[in-house]
Design an enzyme around this catalytic site. Structure first.
Site: not given
Ligand code: BDR
Ligand code: CA
Length: 310
Positions: A240
């Site tokens: 992400h």
């Molecule tokens: C986001 O949530 C976190 O767990 C990850 O680092 C990312 O920023 C994805 O939904």
């Protein structure tokens, strides 16, 4: 050179985002501000220092920020990231210091000293630090060039609840402040990040770099892949947060729409939902460029090339 502040809750994907930024000469990282999110604040600040030391960048200033959302109890994601938030390779305890200044004060002070529209904020976690800074010092808004953030979802709907993405869900009131701020927003939601999958072939190319950094990245993605592959049944897991940094470096690999996005802060059922008017049916004013697609192979080419420079 683009001046950026990375606001983060590392997190293995945050870690890869930080490495990508540190590997990129176009970006000047003015500081890393930590927030509670994936794991509590003491761990996100510890992890940020470990990541900078791994990259040999003990010169980067790291600040501890808010340890809880604006009005809610903290929700964490150890089920994805492990007990430490950075499970995978064992990294040495960091020796570089945490700065004494609070992250919110650092953000305010740095922005006040900047030219108008000079600094880009890169939030990779819940928006608590950014919203607190904007509330306490509304005069800083004009100093911000853009806020490029990872959060939200429209077609992919949610990952922590059926209708909410983790970063927005943890602190919806903070997200609401940011989305209503009038600042130029670029949003990398699950709709884009779920396409950036750590497939075997892509990760094998990173592994072949044969460096300590590559080994760390592989250990991190191997760790959270187990959870995500079972959840999504996909070939690999979404990376992400590095999408935020990739957008700064190569915006043309992403496509999206400039639309109205509002945050649900009331409903029990859909709390933290990013209500994105993708089809332009609400008549509400556009406030964010909301990404829907990405050329994932180009993303991994960029990431692999940059990691080879560290
Ligand atoms: C986001 O949530 C976190 O767990 C990850 O680092 C990312 O920023 C994805 O939904
Ligand atoms: Ca994150």
């Amino acid at each position: 050179m683009q001046k950026i502040i990375i606001d983060t809750d590392p997190g293995q994907d945050d870690a890869v985002a930080i490495l990508l930024a540190l590997a990129s000469p176009e970006l000047q990282v003015l500081g890393i501000t930590c927030v509670a999110g994936n794991v509590p604040l003491p761990l996100t600040t510890l992890n940020a220092r470990k990541i900078c030391e791994l990259a040999g960048r003990t010169d980067i200033e790291i600040f501890a920020g808010c340890d809880a959302p604006i009005k809610r109890k903290l929700i964490t994601a150890e089920h994805v990231h492990g007990k430490t938030g950075l499970d995978g390779i064992e990294l040495p305890a960091p020796t570089m210091p945490l700065q004494d200044q609070h992250a919110v004060d650092f953000i305010i002070e740095t922005l006040r000293a900047a030219q108008d529209h000079e600094i880009t904020l890169c939030p990779l976690g819940p928006l608590t630090n950014i919203a607190t800074a904007l509330t306490r010092a509304p005069d800083i808004a004009i100093k911000i060039k853009q806020i490029v953030l990872m959060g939200g979802a429209y077609f992919e709907v949610g990952n922590i609840t059926p209708t909410a993405e983790f970063n927005i869900y943890v602190d919806p009131e903070a997200a609401e402040i940011v989305f209503k701020s009038g600042i130029d927003l670029v949003v990398l939601p699950l709709d884009a990040t779920h396409k950036v999958l750590t497939t075997r072939a892509r990760m094998d190319r990173i592994k072949a770099l044969n460096t300590q950094i590559a080994q760390a990245v592989i250990s991190w993605t191997d760790f959270f892949e187990r959870f995500d592959m079972e959840k999504y049944g996909s070939d690999g897991a979404p990376l992400h947060d590095p999408c935020v940094i990739a957008y700064l470096l190569q915006p043309d690999i992403f496509t999206g729409r400039y639309i109205n996005v509002e945050i649900e802060t009331q409903s029990q059922l859909t709390l933290g939902m990013t209500v994105a008017d993708w089809w332009g049916v609400s008549g509400r004013k556009a406030n964010a460029t909301f990404m829907g697609d990405v050329r994932a192979d180009a993303f991994y080419e960029l990431l692999t090339q940059r990691l080879s420079q560290l």
